[in-house]
Design a protein around this motif. Structure first.
Motif, PDB file in Angstrom:
ATOM      1  N   ARG A   1       0.887  -1.262  -0.077  1.00 38.77           N
ATOM      2  CA  ARG A   1       0.050  -0.031  -0.051  1.00 38.77           C
ATOM      3  C   ARG A   1       0.801   1.286   0.080  1.00 38.77           C
TER       4      ARG A   1
ATOM      5  N   VAL B   1       1.765   6.076 -12.115  1.00 37.12           N
ATOM      6  CA  VAL B   1       1.626   5.124 -11.113  1.00 37.12           C
ATOM      7  C   VAL B   1       0.132   4.629 -11.409  1.00 37.12           C
ATOM      8  N   ILE B   2      -0.977   5.601 -11.663  1.00 32.45           N
ATOM      9  CA  ILE B   2      -2.085   5.319 -11.522  1.00 32.45           C
ATOM     10  C   ILE B   2      -2.659   4.250 -12.745  1.00 32.45           C
TER      11      ILE B   2
ATOM     12  N   VAL C   1      -0.834   0.830 -12.135  1.00 32.72           N
ATOM     13  CA  VAL C   1      -1.758   0.018 -11.183  1.00 32.72           C
ATOM     14  C   VAL C   1      -3.042  -0.655 -12.063  1.00 32.72           C
ATOM     15  N   ASP C   2      -3.758   0.475 -12.795  1.00 29.48           N
ATOM     16  CA  ASP C   2      -4.878  -0.056 -13.542  1.00 29.48           C
ATOM     17  C   ASP C   2      -4.696  -1.498 -14.593  1.00 29.48           C
TER      18      ASP C   2
ATOM     19  N   LEU D   1       1.581  -3.024 -12.358  1.00 31.37           N
ATOM     20  CA  LEU D   1       2.296  -2.687 -11.135  1.00 31.37           C
ATOM     21  C   LEU D   1       1.294  -3.225  -9.978  1.00 31.37           C
ATOM     22  N   PRO D   2       1.888  -4.167  -9.092  1.00 33.91           N
ATOM     23  CA  PRO D   2       1.060  -4.866  -8.162  1.00 33.91           C
ATOM     24  C   PRO D   2       0.963  -4.095  -6.796  1.00 33.91           C
ATOM     25  N   LEU D   3       0.389  -3.011  -6.717  1.00 34.18           N
ATOM     26  CA  LEU D   3       0.074  -2.375  -5.428  1.00 34.18           C
ATOM     27  C   LEU D   3      -0.862  -1.506  -5.546  1.00 34.18           C
ATOM     28  N   GLU D   4      -1.477  -1.155  -4.232  1.00 30.41           N
ATOM     29  CA  GLU D   4      -2.568  -0.390  -3.960  1.00 30.41           C
ATOM     30  C   GLU D   4      -2.177   1.011  -3.552  1.00 30.41           C
ATOM     31  N   ILE D   5      -2.765   2.060  -4.456  1.00 36.20           N
ATOM     32  CA  ILE D   5      -2.869   3.552  -3.969  1.00 36.20           C
ATOM     33  C   ILE D   5      -3.609   3.617  -2.920  1.00 36.20           C
TER      34      ILE D   5
ATOM     35  N   ALA E   1       7.541  -3.799  -4.720  1.00 43.31           N
ATOM     36  CA  ALA E   1       6.260  -4.643  -4.476  1.00 43.31           C
ATOM     37  C   ALA E   1       6.608  -6.126  -4.947  1.00 43.31           C
TER      38      ALA E   1
END
Length: 187
Positions: free
Chosen positions: A2, A17-18, A21-22, A26-30, A185
């Motif tokens: 996170r 980054v958005i 992730v979308d 990129l395996p993370l949560e904003i 990550a």
């Protein structure tokens, strides 16, 4: 993993980054995006993407220490594994550094330790370097003095202006930030 991302302006690194992730690359949560002033494009981008946002407006606090405490509280409330300062143009208090020690990442448009501070691109051009670049580093209590995680060189071209050079550095900076976050990550 996170992250909380802190911005002061347009949020072009944040948008990268958005998007990553979308797309699933990129395996993370904003967890949230925060800003130090109202009506930043970075916060607008985040809200449009459905992300939680917060503003701890520097000018809303009579004492610097009150702003520092409010920022720390707002970020800590999201329990981030890492905090990413991406164009966040405020120096944070030692209490913030201590709370996120080794987990507070900053991007900078120069090859640190050369040209620290708010005008890295301008200063590199004025000095006459032929190569500059960008750095992702762990923030510490100094100004752009923390341990370097990664860097990417960018050539200074004949006729470059501060704006043209900065645009090329921003492209490299976005790629570098994504690489660093991916590595952290475990991607």
């Amino acid at each position: 993993m996170r992250i909380v991302v802190l911005v002061s302006g347009t949020g072009s690194n944040l948008q990268a980054v958005i998007d990553a992730v979308d797309s699933g690359s990129l395996p993370l949560e904003i967890a949230a995006v925060g800003a130090d002033r109202h009506h930043t494009l970075g916060v607008e981008r985040s809200a449009a993407a459905g992300l939680e946002t917060f503003v701890v407006n520097f000018k809303d606090y009579a004492q610097r220490s009150d702003w520092d405490a409010a920022l720390l509280s707002a970020v800590a409330a999201h329990q981030p594994d890492y905090v990413v300062s991406s164009g966040f143009m405020r120096i944070v208090a030692p209490t913030f550094i201590d709370a996120f020690s080794g987990r507070y990442i900053n991007t900078h448009p120069a090859l640190l330790p050369a040209f620290p501070g708010a005008h890295g691109v301008r200063d590199a051009l004025a000095y006459g370097v032929k190569v500059t670049g960008c750095t992702v580093h762990y923030a510490d209590a100094g100004v752009d003095t923390g341990p370097i995680i990664a860097q990417t060189p960018v050539a200074v071209l004949p006729g470059d202006t501060e704006e043209s050079l900065h645009e090329r550095i921003k492209i490299a900076e976005r790629e570098l930030l994504l690489e660093v976050l991916g590595s952290l990550a475990g991607a």
